[in-house]
Motif scaffolding. Structure first.
Motif, PDB file in Angstrom:
ATOM      1  N   GLN A 175      -6.337   6.242  -5.617  1.00  0.00           N
ATOM      2  CA  GLN A 175      -7.751   6.582  -5.551  1.00  0.00           C
ATOM      3  C   GLN A 175      -8.196   7.403  -6.764  1.00  0.00           C
ATOM      4  O   GLN A 175      -9.384   7.413  -7.094  1.00  0.00           O
ATOM      5  CB  GLN A 175      -8.045   7.361  -4.265  1.00  0.00           C
ATOM      6  CG  GLN A 175      -7.915   6.553  -2.988  1.00  0.00           C
ATOM      7  CD  GLN A 175      -6.468   6.293  -2.629  1.00  0.00           C
ATOM      8  OE1 GLN A 175      -5.567   6.979  -3.130  1.00  0.00           O
ATOM      9  NE2 GLN A 175      -6.242   5.295  -1.770  1.00  0.00           N
ATOM     10  N   GLU A 180      -9.347  -0.491  -1.681  1.00  0.00           N
ATOM     11  CA  GLU A 180      -9.596   0.276  -0.466  1.00  0.00           C
ATOM     12  C   GLU A 180      -8.357   0.382   0.408  1.00  0.00           C
ATOM     13  O   GLU A 180      -8.294   1.242   1.283  1.00  0.00           O
ATOM     14  CB  GLU A 180     -10.730  -0.387   0.326  1.00  0.00           C
ATOM     15  CG  GLU A 180     -12.028  -0.535  -0.445  1.00  0.00           C
ATOM     16  CD  GLU A 180     -12.614   0.815  -0.830  1.00  0.00           C
ATOM     17  OE1 GLU A 180     -12.381   1.787  -0.088  1.00  0.00           O
ATOM     18  OE2 GLU A 180     -13.302   0.891  -1.871  1.00  0.00           O
ATOM     19  N   ASN A 217      -6.503  -4.788  -3.604  1.00  0.00           N
ATOM     20  CA  ASN A 217      -7.578  -4.236  -2.793  1.00  0.00           C
ATOM     21  C   ASN A 217      -7.551  -2.729  -2.985  1.00  0.00           C
ATOM     22  O   ASN A 217      -6.638  -2.038  -2.517  1.00  0.00           O
ATOM     23  CB  ASN A 217      -7.390  -4.592  -1.324  1.00  0.00           C
ATOM     24  CG  ASN A 217      -8.536  -4.091  -0.463  1.00  0.00           C
ATOM     25  OD1 ASN A 217      -9.509  -3.520  -0.959  1.00  0.00           O
ATOM     26  ND2 ASN A 217      -8.428  -4.285   0.857  1.00  0.00           N
TER      27      ASN A 217
END
Length: 1356
Positions: A1236, A1330, A1328
């Motif tokens: 992140q 997320e 991905n």
């Protein structure tokens, strides 16, 4: 007594022992020496005589008639007279009569010729014929008694016939019927051959070849060579029907082929002679049998008598050889020129007119003087036209480069040593064409009176290749001494390859030129060419000037012969043609002395004192040019160069006593200057020369004004350095101030003509020097203790209100500001680009052919006048700060703002000799604009609207200023670059605006707005930090300051430092960080541990990062010249300098902030780590150092980890990824950058799929062995899983090795015990961001993959 003979193996000592025994025995020799009679001695010595016996035991050689004294060295030994012993002379005989009686002159020979008596010979008249001339009598009409080589072959149809034998001649028979016998033998041979078949003939030939001796076969072959001369006879006899004989019944091609295969020696006697097809029919002259010595027809030579074919261009893409006329012009390939022009010759492509370069080179070494001279003249004309760019569109490649590579320079140097005057003159002309550009000299003279125009860059080529070869870690002095020593040890061609002038000096060309001037005394053209060559050499460097000064009798000869104080008055008569320039004053010689004086103050002192140039200056300055006994144009040029030489001397503080002596002359000249206005309106042809002379006079006064005030500060200084200065020159302020009214009055009159375009263009150079003079005058006036300051301020107010403000409101001034951009070299880089024929070994300004009408140095250019005007305004506002606001309109001109806006955004031209001298003048104008803006910033309330523009210009100027302008760079750093007034964003909500953009990540809590606000407040500390790190420029800064402040006593040379690039590198904002890194690296290289880093190390690095953050946020375009990869490499120095420096809170915050800037999409797209980076030898080596530092001191820091991960993107070199997964796998446990917080999209790491088999194996191995885990290094775990998955399920056709590897890897994956890793490798779907894993998984494999997996895993 019998003495034994010497035996083999006995030494010289034995032989000497035998000789001594023989001499001691006094025995008679076994061999007697008999002398033959000497025919030249007559009867004397005709009888044989034995040699006299030896008188002693020594081995003595006796020579008869050998004189005791050595003969004279005459060309040949004198012959002994045959009748010397028979000559008897009497005492009373007259010597003259004796000489007459023995005279062997040609008249004595002719007097003894007796004509043959032809009285009884009958005289016959020629027989009348119908031909215009009597028939020629040929020897062939006389029947020969013996015909040698009568064997001739003839051709009839497809058969071979023969009339006479080829081998048998009959000479050995000795009878009168020998010819009949030969014919009988030949006839018998023919009958025998006719009765044989072809196979029998071949068998007989084989048998003969086997039996005959090889030498005999060789003899038979050589016989055909003697019969070659009869081929023409054969051709004529073929047409005689009465001599036709039956042919041999054997096919020609059959015999010929069999004989050529067997290489029989007899084939020469039966094969038909070879005739070139139809060659004899095309010849312009038909050889006849009766012609003597024409038996052997040389067709190749007769070809030259034919008409040339018409030239036509070959239809091919391959280029044709260039050919030139005698004028040096390129001749088109299809040009059909007449032969009488003398351009055709017996070389290659004879049908094409002209000479190639190779042919001219060959001709230049001819033994014929005229050919050598012509070749050198043509080569010189070719070089002249090539430098003018006349061949650019027609020829491929560079002629000058081709000629220099072929040795043209040394060809000219060798020809210069020729004893023939014409060859010498031609080589001098060619050398002048190669080295000198008269247009370059014209523009240098044009800019001499500009602001700081007297100083010029040396004509030293920028030898980057040589510097790379010789780069060493030495200081400046050691490096220059080492380079000089290497040049002395290098061969001349190697030195000339990089620097032509240095190579010529190494060949001692100055000594040869001195000899030509002093001894040969050539014609005026050659003298002028030599002076131009010497001027170019003097412009090369101070070392070259010293070598010219040290050349014995060179300067003495030039001063004595070409700068005499008196000469023949007939020179000034109209139409007088000078046959010799010796003994006549010459302006070119004065210019050479002036350029030589620019090489250094010591050279000037030697010229003024040792070579008596001070008296020459008085002679040519005191007298008006109209009164000099020279042509008017030459007289004005001579006077102009005299004033320029005096100005150069005054620039060093020398020749000041002449100012007092010639003061009345200067007053008289200044009083006459307003008359130039009327002359200009009358369009006098000499007006341009008169204006140049006037500008030289004012330039002299400018440097004289500086002399009057330069030593005043020394009165208040007690330092040891200042106490050693020389005493001030004898120029008083009252002597200087008295001339100012004359110049101001003339300036006012000339400024009234600014609206008259033609008049203004003519007078602009003089007006420019007037304005510069006033700026210098008022600066000096403000420093004079005898001048009332109030009076000085009042004069400045009067000058502003009466002269300058009305001038700025003129419409013509608006037009001049508008011309800045069209004439700018920065906005138009092609205007100062190198010429098409520029070579790096010859420095040139590329002015050949003239500059465009709209260029910085053209007559229409506004740069010289506007630079002088801005200099005057800055001088006024510096003295009288209250007048600053009255000049606010200057910065508001639309033309100036447009020019500044475009100039700082344009990529500057590359620094070359052709661009440096122009850019230097343009940078002067920009500096004065910025200096005026600095004064406006604190005075004018509405200045803020220009602040950002001027700050961008200042930042661009800092990375562009050239050597010699260090003083300007210091002033910009001190007052402009870090001035908060030029960063209005800091006050107008800039930090708040940054908060609305991206927010910093990577665990930092501060926003960019807060960091920018803090950086803005620390600008004074940032400025002091950078100024302290540029202290290494202190020596050059002092020299530059002496130039710009007029401290003449500190100026050592008018030649600026050698140009190798700008003063500051383009990445100078990172300089403190780079300096610290280099300090640490150099210490570690020497094996030392650097523990004494600066105490304020954290502050230094923090201030550096703050300044870079300010620029990246508010002045990003000023850093666009630095590649993003170079910026990242500089930031990596934060981690490589000190062990835990990057963990300091402020450094960590600002580094993270900059990293977020460089990880934006546009920056990532421009990132290129594979291209060479400025200042970095190898990015791979830097990255390896970063990996080693990360292993040692990273402590798993995420910020450090991002810098390690950035270069591992798929589009960069695979070697970077191999280094991590192959040699430094231990860092995989510490690269714990969260997905992140990672600022780079993972698609840049996974796309396209990896194709390097070794790296894929390393990916798989680190995953299987557990060295790479998701919890340790999530970013690289995702990357490795994605690439391995794509590889094992790829079914594209590939090599057998790759196919076997992916199937093996798939089987091993299927057999993995770690179910989590097995699932990730088999069921990976796509990325991905997320997802906690960073990628999605298939719930079940697609059918295609499942089928392929089953096929691979079930196969044994």
């Amino acid at each position: 007594m019998m003495l034994s003979r010497p035996k083999p193996g006995e030494s010289e000592a034995d032989l000497l022992h035998f000789q001594n025994q023989f001499l001691a025995a006094r025995a008679s020799p076994a061999v007697k020496i008999v002398k033959k009679a000497d025919k030249r001695k007559g009867e004397k010595g005709s009888t044989d005589a034995e040699t006299p016996p030896l008188q002693d035991s020594k081995d003595v050689v006796m020579l008869d008639d050998f004189p005791d004294t050595l003969p004279a060295l005459t060309p040949a030994p004198p012959k002994k007279s045959k009748i010397k012993s028979a000559c008897v002379h009497f005492e009373d005989e007259d010597p003259e009569e004796r000489l007459e009686s023995h005279d062997q002159h040609i008249t004595a020979v002719f007097s003894k010729i007796i004509e043959r008596d032809t009285s009884a010979v009958a005289v016959t008249m020629p027989v009348p014929t119908g031909d215009p001339f009597p028939r020629t009598f040929h020897r062939s009409e006389i029947k020969s008694e013996v015909r040698l080589g009568a064997a001739v072959l003839c051709k009839a149809g497809d058969f071979l016939t023969s009339q006479r034998p080829c081998l048998i001649t009959g000479e050995g028979l000795g009878s009168q019927k020998s010819e009949q016998e030969v014919q009988a033998i030949h006839k018998e041979n023919l009958e025998k051959l006719q009765s044989m078949s072809e196979e029998e003939i071949l068998q007989e030939q084989e048998r003969l070849l086997a039996q005959l001796d090889s030498s005999l076969v060789a003899f038979l072959k050589s016989r055909r060579g003697g019969n070659e001369g009869q081929k023409k006879e054969l051709k004529m006899e073929q047409n005689r029907p009465e001599e036709f004989v039956e042919s041999l019944p054997v096919a020609r091609h059959g015999v010929g082929s069999s004989l050529s295969t067997q290489e029989s020696g007899l084939e020469e006697s039966v094969r038909l002679p070879f005739f070139p097809p139809n060659k004899d029919d095309d010849l312009p002259v038909k050889p006849k049998k009766e012609w003597i010595h024409m038996d052997n027809v040389e067709f190749e030579k007769l070809e030259w008598m034919k008409d040339l074919p018409s030239p036509r261009q070959k239809k091919t893409k391959k280029g044709m050889q260039a050919r030139f006329s005698l004028k040096g012009e390129l001749i088109p390939a299809d040009a059909d020129l007449p032969t009488h022009l003398g351009l055709h010759h017996h070389g290659e492509e004879a049908e094409r007119a002209g000479y190639s370069l190779q042919e001219l080179f060959h001709l230049s070494r001819s033994q014929v003087t005229q050919q050598r001279t012509l070749a050198l003249q043509v080569l010189g004309r070719i070089v002249q036209k090539a430098r003018a760019g006349e061949f650019t569109s027609s020829l491929k490649g560079s002629i000058l480069r081709l000629l220099l590579d072929a040795g043209f320079l040394f060809l000219l140097r060798f020809s210069l040593d020729d004893a023939v005057d014409n060859v010498m003159a031609a080589s001098v002309g060619a050398l002048r064409a190669l080295l000198v550009s008269l247009d370059d000299e014209k523009y240098l003279d044009w800019t001499f009176s500009w602001y700081q125009g007297m100083a010029a860059f040396p004509f030293v080529p920028s030898n980057e290749e040589e510097e790379e070869e010789e780069e060493e870690e030495l200081n400046g002095t050691e490096k220059s001494q080492d380079k000089k020593l290497k040049d002395e040890n290098k061969p001349d061609p190697d030195v000339a390859r990089y620097d032509v002038v240095k190579g010529l000096l190494k060949t001692r060309i100055q000594h040869r030129l001195r000899y030509i001037l002093e001894v040969v005394r050539p014609v005026p053209t050659v003298v002028l060419d030599i002076l131009h060559i010497l001027t170019h050499i003097a412009r090369h460097s101070s070392e070259a000037c010293n070598q010219l000064l040290d050349c014995p009798r060179l300067i003495e000869t030039i001063v004595r012969e070409f700068l005499p104080t008196q000469w023949d008055p007939q020179v000034a008569e109209p139409g007088c043609l000078l046959t010799s320039l010796h003994g006549v004053a010459c302006a070119t010689a004065m210019k050479f002395i002036r350029v030589l004086a620019s090489g250094g103050r010591n050279a000037t002192a030697r010229l003024l004192n040792k070579f008596e140039m001070k008296s020459r200056l008085s002679r040519f300055i005191a007298e008006d040019p109209l009164d000099l006994l020279l042509p008017r144009e030459e007289a004005i040029r001579l006077s102009t160069e005299a004033f320029r030489l005096w100005a150069v001397a005054a620039g060093y503080g020398q020749a000041c006593d002449l100012y007092r002596d010639l003061y009345p002359v200067l007053v008289r000249i200044l009083q006459s200057l307003p008359e130039l206005l009327g002359t200009c309106r009358g369009k006098s042809p000499m007006i341009e020369l008169s204006v140049q002379r006037a500008t030289a006079v004012v330039t002299l006064l400018i440097h004289t004004d500086l002399l009057s005030c330069v030593f005043l500060p020394l009165c208040f200084s007690n330092s040891s350095e200042d106490s050693e200065q020389i005493p001030p020159p004898p120029v008083a302020w009252n002597q200087v101030s008295g001339l100012q009214p004359f110049l101001e009055t003339s300036l006012k009159k000339f400024l009234q003509e600014i609206s008259q375009t033609e008049t203004w263009q003519t007078l602009q150079p003089l007006t420019t020097t007037y304005v510069i003079y006033l700026g210098v005058y008022y600066s000096a006036c403000s420093q004079q203790p005898s001048v009332n300051p109030i009076d000085c301020l009042e004069e400045l107010e009067r000058l502003t209100s009466e002269v300058l403000q009305p001038l700025l409101s003129q419409p013509a001034m608006h037009s001049m500001w508008d011309l800045l951009r069209p004439c700018s070299a920065l906005c138009n880089p092609l205007s100062c680009s190198p010429g098409p024929e520029s070579v790096f070994s010859i420095a040139s300004l590329s002015c050949t052919g003239g500059k465009p009408p709209l260029s910085l140095v053209s007559s229409k250019s506004p740069f010289p006048f506007l630079t002088a005007l801005l200099f005057l305004i800055n001088s006024i506002t510096h003295i009288h700060k209250g007048l600053t606001i009255k000049y606010s309109s200057v910065l508001g001109f639309r033309g100036l703002k447009d020019y500044l806006h475009q100039s700082w955004q344009m990529r500057p031209p590359s620094v070359t000799p052709s661009s440096a001298w122009i850019l230097r003048h343009e940078y002067h104008l920009q500096y004065f604009v910025l200096a005026l803006a600095r004064r406006m910033a604190g005075t004018c309330p509405d200045y803020a609207q220009h602040a950002s523009l001027h700050h961008c210009v200042a930042m661009a100027l800092l990375s562009r200023l050239l050597p010699g302008s260090e003083h300007l760079a210091y002033e910009v750093l001190l007052d402009l670059a870090f001035n908060p007034e030029f960063l209005p964003e800091g006050k107008a909500g800039g930090p708040e605006a940054a908060d609305f953009s991206d927010i910093l990540h990577l665990g930092t809590s501060a926003t960019r707005g807060a960091l920018l606000r803090e950086s803005y407040q620390n600008l004074p500390f940032i400025r002091s930090c950078y100024l302290s790190h540029f202290v290494h420029l202190q020596p050059t800064f002092m020299r530059s300051q002496a130039f710009y402040q007029g401290r003449n006593y500190l100026i050592q040379s008018m030649l600026l430092p050698e140009v190798k690039g700008p003063i500051l590198p383009s990445d100078w904002p990172f300089f403190p960080l780079i300096s610290l890194y280099n300090k640490v690296t150099n210490a570690e290289t020497r094996g030392a541990v650097l523990n004494s880093l600066p105490l304020d190390l954290v502050n230094t690095v923090t201030w550096n990062l703050q300044w870079v953050l300010l620029l990246e946020t508010w002045r990003a375009k000023t850093l666009q010249s630095i590649p993003t990869a170079a910026k990242l490499a500089r930031l990596m120095c934060v981690f490589l300098t000190g062990s835990d420096l990057f963990l300091e809170a402020p450094i960590h915050r600002y580094t993270a902030a900059l990293l977020s800037v460089y990880c934006q999409p546009k920056a990532l797209d421009s990132l290129n780590l594979d291209a060479p980076l400025p200042g970095l030898a190898s990015f791979h080596d830097l990255y390896i150092s970063l990996l080693e530092q990360f292993e040692g001191v990273s402590f798993g820091d995420p910020l450090f980890g991002v810098f390690v991960l950035l270069p591992l993107q798929k589009r960069f070199s695979v070697h970077l990824r191999l280094s991590v997964f192959g040699e430094h796998t231990s860092i995989l446990q510490a690269l714990g950058v969260p997905l992140q917080q990672f600022p780079v999209p993972l698609e840049r790491y996974t796309s396209p799929p990896e194709d390097n088999l070794n790296l894929l194996r390393l990916y798989f191995r680190t995953l299987v062995t557990g060295a790479l885990r998701h919890t340790w290094c999530p970013v690289l775990y995702v990357v490795a899983v994605a690439h391995v998955n794509s590889f094992i399920f790829s079914q594209d056709s590939t090599t057998q090795e790759t196919d076997a590897a992916r199937k093996s890897m798939l089987r091993k994956t299927w057999l993995l015990v770690d179910e989590t890793l097995k699932k990730h490798l088999l069921y990976y779907r796509l990325l991905n961001a997320e997802s906690p894993l960073g990628f999605d998984l298939y719930e079940q494999l697609p059918p295609v993959r499942l089928k392929y997996l089953q096929m691979v895993t079930q196969r044994k």
